[in-house]
Design a protein around this motif. Sequence first.
Motif, PDB file in Angstrom:
ATOM      1  N   LYS A  35       0.831  -1.218   0.000  1.00 38.56           N
ATOM      2  CA  LYS A  35       0.000   0.000   0.000  1.00 38.56           C
ATOM      3  C   LYS A  35       0.864   1.266   0.000  1.00 38.56           C
ATOM      4  O   LYS A  35       0.686   2.153  -0.839  1.00 38.56           O
ATOM      5  CB  LYS A  35      -0.927   0.011   1.239  1.00 38.56           C
ATOM      6  CG  LYS A  35      -1.844  -1.191   1.302  1.00 38.56           C
ATOM      7  CD  LYS A  35      -2.588  -1.266   2.628  1.00 38.56           C
ATOM      8  CE  LYS A  35      -1.779  -1.784   3.795  1.00 38.56           C
ATOM      9  NZ  LYS A  35      -1.312  -3.166   3.714  1.00 38.56           N
ATOM     10  N   THR A  36       1.787   1.328   0.942  1.00 34.45           N
ATOM     11  CA  THR A  36       2.627   2.530   1.052  1.00 34.45           C
ATOM     12  C   THR A  36       3.509   2.683  -0.186  1.00 34.45           C
ATOM     13  O   THR A  36       3.669   3.793  -0.715  1.00 34.45           O
ATOM     14  CB  THR A  36       3.499   2.433   2.329  1.00 34.45           C
ATOM     15  OG1 THR A  36       2.617   2.247   3.433  1.00 34.45           O
ATOM     16  CG2 THR A  36       4.310   3.672   2.553  1.00 34.45           C
ATOM     17  N   THR A  37       4.049   1.570  -0.668  1.00 33.13           N
ATOM     18  CA  THR A  37       4.898   1.623  -1.865  1.00 33.13           C
ATOM     19  C   THR A  37       4.108   2.173  -3.043  1.00 33.13           C
ATOM     20  O   THR A  37       4.608   3.019  -3.802  1.00 33.13           O
ATOM     21  CB  THR A  37       5.421   0.197  -2.191  1.00 33.13           C
ATOM     22  OG1 THR A  37       6.072  -0.316  -1.033  1.00 33.13           O
ATOM     23  CG2 THR A  37       6.373   0.195  -3.350  1.00 33.13           C
ATOM     24  N   GLU A 147      -1.424   4.711   7.937  1.00 36.61           N
ATOM     25  CA  GLU A 147      -1.608   3.991   9.213  1.00 36.61           C
ATOM     26  C   GLU A 147      -2.573   4.739  10.138  1.00 36.61           C
ATOM     27  O   GLU A 147      -2.310   4.932  11.324  1.00 36.61           O
ATOM     28  CB  GLU A 147      -0.258   3.738   9.912  1.00 36.61           C
ATOM     29  CG  GLU A 147       0.716   2.912   9.101  1.00 36.61           C
ATOM     30  CD  GLU A 147       0.286   1.468   8.843  1.00 36.61           C
ATOM     31  OE1 GLU A 147      -0.666   0.998   9.492  1.00 36.61           O
ATOM     32  OE2 GLU A 147       0.902   0.819   7.980  1.00 36.61           O
TER      33      GLU A 147
HETATM   34  N1  LIG Z   1       4.799  -2.592  -6.547  1.00 33.46           N
HETATM   35  C1  LIG Z   1       5.919  -2.966  -5.917  1.00 33.46           C
HETATM   36  N2  LIG Z   1       7.095  -3.002  -6.579  1.00 33.46           N
HETATM   37  C2  LIG Z   1       8.224  -3.405  -5.961  1.00 33.46           C
HETATM   38  N3  LIG Z   1       8.279  -3.802  -4.670  1.00 33.46           N
HETATM   39  C3  LIG Z   1       7.147  -3.774  -3.954  1.00 33.46           C
HETATM   40  C4  LIG Z   1       5.907  -3.343  -4.532  1.00 33.46           C
HETATM   41  N4  LIG Z   1       4.945  -3.413  -3.590  1.00 33.46           N
HETATM   42  C5  LIG Z   1       5.554  -3.847  -2.466  1.00 33.46           C
HETATM   43  N5  LIG Z   1       6.867  -4.070  -2.679  1.00 33.46           N
HETATM   44  C6  LIG Z   1       7.812  -4.610  -1.678  1.00 33.46           C
HETATM   45  O1  LIG Z   1       7.080  -5.002  -0.518  1.00 33.46           O
HETATM   46  C7  LIG Z   1       7.513  -4.282   0.649  1.00 33.46           C
HETATM   47  C8  LIG Z   1       6.312  -3.956   1.528  1.00 33.46           C
HETATM   48  O2  LIG Z   1       5.483  -3.015   0.899  1.00 33.46           O
HETATM   49  P1  LIG Z   1       4.745  -1.842   1.693  1.00 33.46           P
HETATM   50  O3  LIG Z   1       5.549  -1.391   2.853  1.00 33.46           O
HETATM   51  O4  LIG Z   1       4.344  -0.837   0.682  1.00 33.46           O
HETATM   52  O5  LIG Z   1       3.483  -2.618   2.206  1.00 33.46           O
HETATM   53  P2  LIG Z   1       2.276  -2.042   3.078  1.00 33.46           P
HETATM   54  O6  LIG Z   1       1.075  -2.732   2.561  1.00 33.46           O
HETATM   55  O7  LIG Z   1       2.271  -0.559   3.068  1.00 33.46           O
HETATM   56  O8  LIG Z   1       2.715  -2.576   4.495  1.00 33.46           O
HETATM   57  P3  LIG Z   1       1.977  -2.420   5.922  1.00 33.46           P
HETATM   58  O9  LIG Z   1       1.058  -3.575   6.036  1.00 33.46           O
HETATM   59  O10 LIG Z   1       3.105  -2.499   6.897  1.00 33.46           O
HETATM   60  O11 LIG Z   1       1.274  -1.100   5.922  1.00 33.46           O
HETATM   61  C9  LIG Z   1       8.235  -3.067   0.073  1.00 33.46           C
HETATM   62  O12 LIG Z   1       9.228  -2.605   0.954  1.00 33.46           O
HETATM   63  C10 LIG Z   1       8.823  -3.602  -1.212  1.00 33.46           C
HETATM   64  O13 LIG Z   1      10.027  -4.297  -0.955  1.00 33.46           O
END
Ligand SMILES: Nc1ncnc2c1ncn2[C@@H]1O[C@H](COP(=O)(O)OP(=O)(O)OP(=O)(O)O)[C@@H](O)[C@H]1O
Length: 365
Positions: A35-37, A147
């Motif tokens: 999500k954050t990415t 968050e």
């Molecule tokens: N589209 C993408 N391209 C490349 N790598 C990705 C992508 N999406 C996620 N990742 C990888 O997965 C990891 C986790 O992604 P991210 O932190 O965005 O997840 P999140 O859903 O925001 O996490 P949380 O549940 O902690 O909020 C990133 O650090 C990256 O390594």
Amino acid sequence: MKFFNREKEIKEITSILEGEPNQIYFIYGSINSGKTTLINHIINNKLDDNYKVFYINFRTYLISEKKDFIEAIFSTKKDDFLETIKDKSEVLNLITKGARILTGVPIPEVEFNKLFEERINDAFQYLNNIMLETRKNGKTPILILDELQMIKDITTNGQKYLLKELFQFLVSLTKEQHLCHVFCLTSDSLFAEYVYNTGELEGRAKHLLVDDFDKETSLRFMDFLAKEILNKPELPKEQKEQIYSLVGGKPADIYNIIDEIRYKKLDDILNQMLKVEVSKLNMFLEIMEYSKPKIEIGNNIIEINKKDVLNALKLFKNKYKIPIKEISLHIYSYLIKENILFLNPTEETLKPQSFLVWNAIKRVV
Ligand SMILES: Nc1ncnc2c1ncn2[C@@H]1O[C@H](COP(=O)(O)OP(=O)(O)OP(=O)(O)O)[C@@H](O)[C@H]1O
């Protein structure tokens, strides 16, 4: 880190941004689904300078009271050199000429100090004025609250929930004034469900799911990372299948595996991951025997029975996803809190937080 795929989600979010702000968008998905990415990729690469992004990440703060909330939202610093904002003209400068993405809403230090003595509405009023100023200067403001669940338990005036006041304010920014785009991110699916069923947000908020990759996309992601990290054109098909069968489409897990392939054997990496996950689950179940966990549902505190937890987990032995009604509310709420299950409120389904957790469940129960 190079970004991969998500064309559909990017198209959806950029299309929303091209329109007039009208709704609050909740971006939800299981842990580490990306999500954050995704949102960072969009604000860094898909927007022109006609947008101004105010990015607030509640994860970077320990928030237990209203004061912490205000500290998380506002910034009295001009830049990374931590120069203090002295007056309103410096705030205007940041909004009109500064970087496209601001971490926190800029505020002069004196005004910021005053916010602590006053009502929360004054903080919202200040925020509203900043959004108006941004518009006046020809830019479309975007407010991102990452968050958001971190503030869910904060009370103001003893009992009134801050979250409700924030929601009211966000409705005013979007549906009423059409002033500012608002995106809230959360990995807490109980919170996403709460928001989904909150009466005052009905017709005023939309949910956008950022899920783990499907199988075809996961295999392509592995080849993408093989090129990026290992300098190889692709990964052998059987290796990709082996990775997928253990971690499915969880981007973070796939990334970590490919990165470790640089210095470890694939079999060792996968065996170790499974071993750790299985022992975590075993430990969790063992601790339950002694800790007699409880969960608060509404005004009731309910004790969690280990047998009920085991029976709930057994439902996943042959299925990855099940309808929410197959598990009682207090048990699934507990398993979500413990990061074992993920709830999709729009589908009313439950699934393990990841394929890896699923593989552990299948071996343990
Ligand atoms: N589209 C993408 N391209 C490349 N790598 C990705 C992508 N999406 C996620 N990742 C990888 O997965 C990891 C986790 O992604 P991210 O932190 O965005 O997840 P999140 O859903 O925001 O996490 P949380 O549940 O902690 O909020 C990133 O650090 C990256 O390594």
